[in-house]
Motif scaffolding. Structure first.
Motif, PDB file in Angstrom:
ATOM      1  N   GLY A   1       0.847  -1.180   0.000  1.00  0.00           N
ATOM      2  CA  GLY A   1       0.000   0.000   0.000  1.00  0.00           C
ATOM      3  C   GLY A   1       0.883   1.230   0.000  1.00  0.00           C
ATOM      4  O   GLY A   1       2.112   1.121  -0.042  1.00  0.00           O
ATOM      5  N   ARG A   2       0.246   2.383   0.023  1.00  0.00           N
ATOM      6  CA  ARG A   2       0.991   3.634   0.160  1.00  0.00           C
ATOM      7  C   ARG A   2       0.505   4.347   1.417  1.00  0.00           C
ATOM      8  O   ARG A   2      -0.707   4.430   1.644  1.00  0.00           O
ATOM      9  N   THR A   3       1.429   4.869   2.189  1.00  0.00           N
ATOM     10  CA  THR A   3       1.088   5.639   3.375  1.00  0.00           C
ATOM     11  C   THR A   3       0.157   6.787   2.985  1.00  0.00           C
ATOM     12  O   THR A   3       0.496   7.571   2.085  1.00  0.00           O
ATOM     13  N   GLY A   4      -1.000   6.840   3.612  1.00  0.00           N
ATOM     14  CA  GLY A   4      -1.949   7.913   3.283  1.00  0.00           C
ATOM     15  C   GLY A   4      -2.541   7.780   1.896  1.00  0.00           C
ATOM     16  O   GLY A   4      -3.201   8.699   1.413  1.00  0.00           O
ATOM     17  N   GLY A   5      -2.305   6.664   1.222  1.00  0.00           N
ATOM     18  CA  GLY A   5      -2.853   6.451  -0.118  1.00  0.00           C
ATOM     19  C   GLY A   5      -1.951   6.954  -1.228  1.00  0.00           C
ATOM     20  O   GLY A   5      -2.033   6.470  -2.357  1.00  0.00           O
ATOM     21  N   THR A   6      -1.080   7.935  -0.912  1.00  0.00           N
ATOM     22  CA  THR A   6      -0.248   8.538  -1.960  1.00  0.00           C
ATOM     23  C   THR A   6       1.228   8.598  -1.584  1.00  0.00           C
ATOM     24  O   THR A   6       2.049   9.014  -2.393  1.00  0.00           O
ATOM     25  N   GLY A   7       1.570   8.213  -0.359  1.00  0.00           N
ATOM     26  CA  GLY A   7       2.937   8.395   0.132  1.00  0.00           C
ATOM     27  C   GLY A   7       3.837   7.205  -0.137  1.00  0.00           C
ATOM     28  O   GLY A   7       3.613   6.445  -1.075  1.00  0.00           O
ATOM     29  N   PRO A   8       4.856   7.057   0.696  1.00  0.00           N
ATOM     30  CA  PRO A   8       5.801   5.948   0.520  1.00  0.00           C
ATOM     31  C   PRO A   8       5.121   4.584   0.660  1.00  0.00           C
ATOM     32  O   PRO A   8       4.078   4.466   1.305  1.00  0.00           O
TER      33      PRO A   8
END
Lengths: 164, 386
Positions: free
Chosen positions: A63-70
Motif C-alpha cells: 500500500g501507500r502511506t496515506g494512499g499517496t505516500g511511501p
C-alpha cells in the motif's frame, strides 16, 4: 518499465503491452469454468508444453502511506503462476504466462495457455472477440453493478443550524 | 523456562480426537461448509486474513472451521500456512483512489465529491436481536439497487485527504522520487528493530491484533496521547493487485482484493519546521475490517510523535510497547505457553521459597538471594508524572 494500467498507451510498443495487459487481467479475473469451456471449444487445440508447472506461492501486497505516500507492506495474497510453450508459429514458439490470485493451478495453466494463443496473429482476432472482450465487458458490468448497489445507500446528511 | 517432556502421546492423540468430535458437535446438525463460512461469516474471515497477513478467503474460512471459530487460532493456522509459500512477487502499491467503492463515508465533510455511500454496515442499526434470522428456510431479501449513476466503472473517487491537500491545509503524503530502487522494509523477513520507520510500523499495525489496537486507540481518545481525530474518510471496496513478473517486465493484474482504508485527520498546531495544518493517521487492512482500520489510523498517528515534535507521555505513543505486543500470534503463544509443563522450573522456585521460609523461621536476616523473581510492578511514567 512503469506503465500504469490507467495511463494512455503512446508508442506502438506500449500499445502492444497494453493489449497484453488487458487480456492477462481479463484471464486472471475470469471464472476458471469459462476458460475451461473456451479451451474445450477450440477446434484445433495445440499441444501444450509446461515450461513451469503451476506453482502456488504468494505476492506481498503493498500500500501507500496515506494512499499517496511511501510504500509499505500490507500483507500477502496467494498467487499461482504457470508458464507454457505452444508449437512454433512463424519460427518462434509461443510462450505464455499465467499469474492468478488464489490457489487454482488449472486456472493459472489455462491463463498461460490463452496468453500464448493470443500472441498468435492467426488466432488473436477470434479469441479476442469470443473470449477477451466478453470477459472484459462482463467484469466491467460486475463493477458497475457493485457500484449501482452501493449507490442505493448514498446519503445526504443535513446539518441543522442551532440557536436561530 | 520450558523443559521438554516426553510421553503422553496416547493422551494427546485422544485429546485431539475429542477436539475433532467437539468441533463437529451434534451429528444430527448438518456440518458447515467452507463456502458457507466464507459467505456468511464474512467479518470473521476478513479478520483472519488481516491478522493472518494473507489474503485468501477460502483458506481463512477453512482455518475458522478447523479452529472451531477461535479467531486467534485460525490466524495462527493461516500464518503457519503462509510460511510454506514461496514469495513469487511483490505487488505494485494498490491504488485506493481507483477502488470499486462499496462504502465510503466522511465524518469531516458532509458534501464531498463522489458522495457518501453507506454500503453494507451495522451503523444506524438498533442492535436488537433479529429473531427472524433464527427462523430457518426463509427467502432472503435482495438488496435494492439504484439506477446506474453513469460513472465509468474505473473513474477514480477522490480521497478526502487529497481534496484538503489541494489547499495545503493538510500535510502532503508524496512518494519519494527514488522509490523504485529503495527496499520496502518487511517484518516477515527482518526482525523488528527500534526505532522503527513508519512503513514498518504500518505493516506491524496492519497485521496486529484488533482488540489490542482498538484499546490503544480508545486510550488516545480518552486523553492518553490525545490527537483530536476526525474520521476524514473511510472507504471499503475492491482494488486491483498488480505485479511485475520478472519474465514480462511490465505490470499485470492478478486479481482483485477487498481492502478497508481509513484516513484520520488530526489537529496539529505546528512545530519549528511545519506550519499549523492537519496531520494524518493512516489505516489499511486486507478485507473489510473497518474498526481495525480506524484503530490502526489512530495508533499510527499517535506513534508519529517523534517526527511531529510532540511529547510522548502515553502507552499508545510508545513504539516499542505497541509494536512488541501487537501481534496476536506472539501474544497468544507466549501467554499460552504457561500451560505447558514447567515442572523443573517450578521445582526450583519451590525449593527457593522453602529455603527462604526456613531462613525466616530461624531469624536469619538476609537479602533476597540471587535469582529471586522480580515480580514487583514497575512504575509507569504515567504514574510518576504529576
Amino acid at each position: 518499465m512503469t506503465l500504469s494500467p490507467h495511463d494512455e498507451p503512446a508508442a506502438p510498443m506500449a500499445m502492444a503491452t497494453a493489449t497484453r495487459q488487458r487480456w492477462m487481467a481479463a484471464l486472471a479475473r475470469a471464472p476458471r469454468a469459462r476458460l475451461e469451456a473456451a479451451w474445450a471449444a477450440l477446434a484445433d487445440p495445440p499441444a501444450v508444453t509446461l515450461l513451469r508447472p503451476p506453482e502456488i506461492g504468494s505476492a506481498m501486497v503493498r500500500g501507500r502511506t496515506g494512499g499517496t505516500g511511501p510504500r509499505f507492506n500490507l500483507g500477502e495474497v496467494t498467487l499461482t503462476r504457470c508458464s507454457v510453450s505452444l508449437p512454433a508459429v512463424g519460427g518462434a514458439p509461443l510462450i505464455g504466462h499465467g499469474y492468478v490470485a488464489g490457489r487454482d493451478r488449472r486456472h493459472a495453466e489455462l491463463a498461460a495457455c490463452f496468453d500464448a494463443l493470443l500472441q498468435d496473429p492467426a488466432r488473436h482476432a477470434t479469441l479476442d472477440a469470443t473470449l477477451v472482450t466478453p470477459l472484459t465487458e462482463a467484469q466491467a458490468a460486475a463493477r458497475r453493478q457493485a457500484q449501482a448497489a452501493a449507490s442505493a445507500s448514498r446519503v445526504d446528511f443535513f446539518t441543522l443550524v442551532r440557536g436561530e | 523456562m520450558y523443559v521438554a517432556v516426553k510421553g503422553g502421546e496416547a493422551a494427546i492423540d485422544a485429546a485431539h480426537r475429542q477436539m475433532a468430535a467437539a468441533r463437529r458437535g451434534d451429528p444430527a446438525v448438518p456440518p458447515l461448509t467452507v463456502a458457507q463460512i466464507r459467505a456468511q461469516m464474512g467479518f470473521a474471515v476478513a479478520r483472519v486474513m488481516a491478522e493472518g497477513a494473507l489474503y485468501d478467503p477460502d483458506l481463512a474460512a477453512l482455518a475458522l472451521k478447523q479452529a472451531w471459530g477461535d479467531v486467534a487460532e485460525a490466524i495462527f493456522l493461516l500464518r503457519a500456512y503462509r510460511t510454506t509459500l514461496p514469495r513469487l512477487a511483490a505487488s505494485e502499491p494498490v491504488d485506493t483512489a481507483h477502488m470499486v467503492v462499496r462504502r465510503r463515508v466522511s465524518a469531516a465533510f458532509k458534501d464531498l465529491p463522489g458522495g457518501q455511500v453507506l454500503g453494507p454496515t451495522f451503523d444506524y442499526t438498533h442492535r436488537l436481536l433479529d429473531f427472524a434470522l433464527a427462523a430457518e428456510g426463509q427467502a432472503s431479501e435482495a438488496a435494492p439497487a439504484a439506477p446506474d449513476d453513469g460513472r465509468a466503472p474505473d473513474a477514480p473517487m477522490p480521497r478526502v485527504a487529497d481534496i484538503l491537500g489541494g489547499e495545503g491545509l493538510i500535510e502532503p503524503e508524496t512518494a519519494p522520487a527514488d522509490e523504485a530502487t529503495a527496499p520496502v522494509p518487511d517484518l516477515t523477513r527482518d526482525p523488528l528493530t527500534y526505532p522503527a520507520d513508519r512503513a514498518t510500523r504500518l505493516q506491524a499495525l496492519a497485521r496486529g491484533d484488533e482488540g489490542f489496537l482498538l484499546s490503544l486507540a480508545y486510550s488516545t481518545q480518552r486523553g492518553h496521547g490525545g490527537t483530536h481525530p476526525f474520521a476524514g474518510e473511510i472507504r471499503v471496496g475492491e482494488v486491483a493487485v498488480e505485479i511485475v513478473p520478472e519474465d514480462l517486465g511490465f505490470p499485470v493484474v492478478i486479481g482483485d482484493i477487498t481492502v478497508c482504508e481509513c484516513q484520520m485527520i488530526n489537529q496539529f498546531t505546528g512545530s519549528r519546521t511545519a506550519p499549523p495544518q492537519f496531520t494524518r493517521g493512516y489505516g489499511l487492512t486486507l478485507g473489510y475490517n473497518e474498526r481495525k482500520a480506524m484503530a490502526m489510523a489512530l495508533v499510527d498517528r499517535a506513534l508519529r510523535h517523534r517526527e511531529l515534535d510532540e511529547a510522548a507521555t502515553a502507552p499508545a505513543q510508545d513504539e516499542e510497547f505497541v509494536l512488541s505486543h501487537a501481534d496476536v500470534v506472539e501474544a497468544s503463544g507466549f501467554v499460552q505457553h504457561l500451560k505447558l509443563p514447567h515442572y523443573v522450573d517450578f521445582q526450583a522456585e519451590l525449593d527457593l521459597v522453602r529455603r527462604l521460609r526456613r531462613a525466616a523461621a530461624e531469624g536469619v536476616s538476609h537479602d533476597a538471594p540471587e535469582g529471586a523473581p522480580e515480580d514487583a510492578p514497575h512504575n509507569t511514567s504515567a504514574e510518576t508524572t504529576p
